[in-house]
Write an enzyme that holds these catalytic residues in place. Structure first.
Site, PDB file in Angstrom:
ATOM      1  N   CYS A   1     -13.857  -6.375  16.383  1.00 57.19           N
ATOM      2  CA  CYS A   1     -13.215  -5.859  17.595  1.00 57.19           C
ATOM      3  C   CYS A   1     -11.791  -5.392  17.307  1.00 57.19           C
ATOM      4  O   CYS A   1     -10.878  -5.592  18.108  1.00 57.19           O
ATOM      5  CB  CYS A   1     -13.202  -6.937  18.678  1.00 57.19           C
ATOM      6  SG  CYS A   1     -14.851  -7.461  19.197  1.00 57.19           S
TER       7      CYS A   1
ATOM      8  N   TYR B   1     -20.940 -11.230  12.802  1.00 52.88           N
ATOM      9  CA  TYR B   1     -21.260  -9.937  12.208  1.00 52.88           C
ATOM     10  C   TYR B   1     -22.708  -9.941  11.726  1.00 52.88           C
ATOM     11  O   TYR B   1     -23.395  -8.917  11.784  1.00 52.88           O
ATOM     12  CB  TYR B   1     -20.336  -9.636  11.024  1.00 52.88           C
ATOM     13  CG  TYR B   1     -18.860  -9.778  11.324  1.00 52.88           C
ATOM     14  CD1 TYR B   1     -18.333  -9.357  12.549  1.00 52.88           C
ATOM     15  CD2 TYR B   1     -17.983 -10.317  10.389  1.00 52.88           C
ATOM     16  CE1 TYR B   1     -16.976  -9.476  12.822  1.00 52.88           C
ATOM     17  CE2 TYR B   1     -16.634 -10.440  10.647  1.00 52.88           C
ATOM     18  CZ  TYR B   1     -16.129 -10.029  11.866  1.00 52.88           C
ATOM     19  OH  TYR B   1     -14.795 -10.155  12.128  1.00 52.88           O
TER      20      TYR B   1
ATOM     21  N   LEU C   1     -13.681  -3.663   9.542  1.00 49.89           N
ATOM     22  CA  LEU C   1     -13.121  -4.942   9.109  1.00 49.89           C
ATOM     23  C   LEU C   1     -12.002  -4.728   8.088  1.00 49.89           C
ATOM     24  O   LEU C   1     -11.886  -3.654   7.493  1.00 49.89           O
ATOM     25  CB  LEU C   1     -14.220  -5.810   8.484  1.00 49.89           C
ATOM     26  CG  LEU C   1     -15.395  -6.179   9.399  1.00 49.89           C
ATOM     27  CD1 LEU C   1     -16.492  -6.863   8.595  1.00 49.89           C
ATOM     28  CD2 LEU C   1     -14.919  -7.079  10.535  1.00 49.89           C
TER      29      LEU C   1
ATOM     30  N   HIS D   1     -14.894  -5.516   3.104  1.00 50.13           N
ATOM     31  CA  HIS D   1     -15.792  -4.365   3.104  1.00 50.13           C
ATOM     32  C   HIS D   1     -16.987  -4.535   2.189  1.00 50.13           C
ATOM     33  O   HIS D   1     -18.128  -4.269   2.581  1.00 50.13           O
ATOM     34  CB  HIS D   1     -15.026  -3.099   2.718  1.00 50.13           C
ATOM     35  CG  HIS D   1     -14.207  -2.544   3.837  1.00 50.13           C
ATOM     36  ND1 HIS D   1     -13.551  -1.325   3.764  1.00 50.13           N
ATOM     37  CD2 HIS D   1     -13.930  -3.035   5.073  1.00 50.13           C
ATOM     38  CE1 HIS D   1     -12.912  -1.104   4.901  1.00 50.13           C
ATOM     39  NE2 HIS D   1     -13.109  -2.126   5.700  1.00 50.13           N
TER      40      HIS D   1
ATOM     41  N   LYS E   1     -11.607   3.478   6.384  1.00 48.28           N
ATOM     42  CA  LYS E   1     -10.770   3.622   5.194  1.00 48.28           C
ATOM     43  C   LYS E   1      -9.590   2.659   5.246  1.00 48.28           C
ATOM     44  O   LYS E   1      -9.192   2.234   6.339  1.00 48.28           O
ATOM     45  CB  LYS E   1     -10.293   5.064   5.023  1.00 48.28           C
ATOM     46  CG  LYS E   1      -9.851   5.813   6.271  1.00 48.28           C
ATOM     47  CD  LYS E   1      -8.664   5.309   7.023  1.00 48.28           C
ATOM     48  CE  LYS E   1      -7.368   5.191   6.276  1.00 48.28           C
ATOM     49  NZ  LYS E   1      -6.303   4.570   7.133  1.00 48.28           N
TER      50      LYS E   1
ATOM     51  N   ARG F   1      -2.890  -5.574   7.765  1.00 49.83           N
ATOM     52  CA  ARG F   1      -2.681  -4.505   6.796  1.00 49.83           C
ATOM     53  C   ARG F   1      -1.583  -4.818   5.787  1.00 49.83           C
ATOM     54  O   ARG F   1      -1.276  -3.994   4.928  1.00 49.83           O
ATOM     55  CB  ARG F   1      -2.336  -3.205   7.532  1.00 49.83           C
ATOM     56  CG  ARG F   1      -3.479  -2.683   8.370  1.00 49.83           C
ATOM     57  CD  ARG F   1      -3.084  -1.448   9.130  1.00 49.83           C
ATOM     58  NE  ARG F   1      -4.097  -1.076  10.108  1.00 49.83           N
ATOM     59  CZ  ARG F   1      -3.935  -0.173  11.045  1.00 49.83           C
ATOM     60  NH1 ARG F   1      -2.775   0.465  11.139  1.00 49.83           N
ATOM     61  NH2 ARG F   1      -4.888   0.106  11.894  1.00 49.83           N
TER      62      ARG F   1
ATOM     63  N   ASP G   1      -3.506   2.345   3.758  1.00 53.33           N
ATOM     64  CA  ASP G   1      -3.545   2.691   5.176  1.00 53.33           C
ATOM     65  C   ASP G   1      -3.243   4.166   5.407  1.00 53.33           C
ATOM     66  O   ASP G   1      -4.052   4.904   5.981  1.00 53.33           O
ATOM     67  CB  ASP G   1      -2.568   1.816   5.948  1.00 53.33           C
ATOM     68  CG  ASP G   1      -2.648   2.035   7.449  1.00 53.33           C
ATOM     69  OD1 ASP G   1      -3.707   2.465   7.931  1.00 53.33           O
ATOM     70  OD2 ASP G   1      -1.649   1.776   8.134  1.00 53.33           O
TER      71      ASP G   1
END
Length: 364
Positions: free
Chosen positions: A14, A63, A79, A84, A102, A174, A187
């Site tokens: 989410c 998930y 995610l 990943h 990405k 991040r 990012d």
């Protein structure tokens, strides 16, 4: 409204980007949202209520439940990058087509595991770089391919940055090494690298050299860096990505006869009004120089679009999935190739930084 053959999507997580993609899936004429999974049922239920998801969307507290749902054809995975490889591989093994946010992986070795799983199970892979699906992108490629106006490509520069503040820089997902250890390079640097490769038709550079002065947060994650890329024929590119400077998403491409420039690569300023713009100028226009000007005024191109770029991405991905399901084609290989080349260059920039700003050879 999606048709009866619509591709049924599940979303893992989410995250904020899930808001945009859930709406895009419901807007695309060939897609529908079937399920969303969160780390807890409560969080998933709250997300669905706050963002007005249709009542028929299944809400799961894991998930795994989305991946195991037989009525889910494809998954969108927003995610953290560190998760990943585990979830993209698991989805592919369950026959789900994979739309992966990405940066796609922490490194090319992880990405190769994902791509191998997708190929082994015959599912489509695509990364979540939205701007490549905007019709403006095709129009820009037309301009770059016009030898009379643009000439030979010589130089590319891209600047991608925003300043989210110290709390984000040190505590956001991040900016945590175990979750998104590529930081600003992954990012926003991903966009710059992808734009550069797109401009040169995805020909990998011969070498990559990171610029001195990379900035790190307190966890050792990159929050600002830059690099140059070099090709054997003399073409070169530079980019800078940062969490420390004012908002900018710019790309400039210079040819021997012309130039192309846009200030809003990742999200067109006017997209909500159904268009995207870019500027283009060439020596063909020198005969039209206005009095008092030293160069021709750039031409602004307006490219209209029926859907936003995220809807177009979902639509294109879903179209591929439908054709694969009908046995009309095998998974399209161009998308994983483009993702992998982007990751290869990203890895080389990171390696150059780690080696004290020494050049890193890539080759063909």
């Amino acid at each position: 409204m999606a048709d009866e053959t619509a591709v049924r999507f599940g979303i893992l997580g989410c995250a904020n980007i899930s808001i945009k993609l859930s709406k895009a899936i419901e807007t695309a004429p060939n897609a529908t949202l079937r399920a969303i999974g969160s780390r807890s049922l409560e969080k998933g239920t709250t997300f669905a209520a706050e963002h007005g998801l249709p009542e028929e969307v299944r809400i799961y507290g894991s998930y795994e439940a989305v991946v195991e749902d037989d009525e889910v054809d494809a998954v969108y995975v927003p995610l953290p990058t560190g998760l990943h490889v585990a979830w993209a591989v698991r989805a592919a093994e369950r026959g789900k087509h994979v739309l992966l946010e990405k940066p796609v992986a922490m490194n090319v070795a992880e990405l190769d595991r994902i791509l191998e799983a997708c190929e082994a199970h015959g599912v489509q892979f695509m990364d979540g770089t939205m701007w490549v699906h905007h019709p403006r992108t095709a129009k820009m490629k037309e301009a770059l391919s016009d030898a009379q106006r643009f000439g030979q490509l010589k130089l590319i520069h891209s600047f991608m940055a925003y300043n989210p503040g110290p709390e984000f820089i040190n505590h956001s997902i991040r900016a945590k090494p175990e979750l998104d250890g590529l930081g600003a390079l992954g990012d926003v640097g991903w966009y710059s690298i992808r734009a550069i490769l797109w401009a040169v038709d995805y020909e990998l550079p011969k070498s990559v050299l990171a610029f001195p002065g990379t900035a790190f947060n307190e966890n050792g994650v990159i929050i600002s860096c830059g690099s140059s890329l070099h090709w054997e024929d003399g073409r070169s590119a530079t980019f800078h990505c940062s969490f420390l400077t004012y908002l900018a998403f710019e790309v400039t491409i210079l040819g021997s006869k012309g130039s192309l420039h846009l200030q809003d690569l990742t999200l067109p300023f006017e997209e909500n009004f159904g268009c995207g713009t870019f500027s283009e100028a060439s020596e063909v226009d020198y005969g039209k120089i206005e009095p008092g000007r030293w160069c021709p005024k750039a031409n602004e191109h307006v490219v209209e679009t029926e859907f936003t770029q995220e809807v177009l991405m979902v639509k294109e991905f879903a179209d591929l999935v439908r054709k694969i399901k009908r046995g009309e084609m095998k998974p399209e290989k161009a998308w994983p190739v483009e993702s992998r080349k982007t990751q290869v260059v990203l890895d080389a920039v990171k390696e150059s930084i780690e080696r004290g700003y020494q050049p890193v050879q890539i080759g063909s």
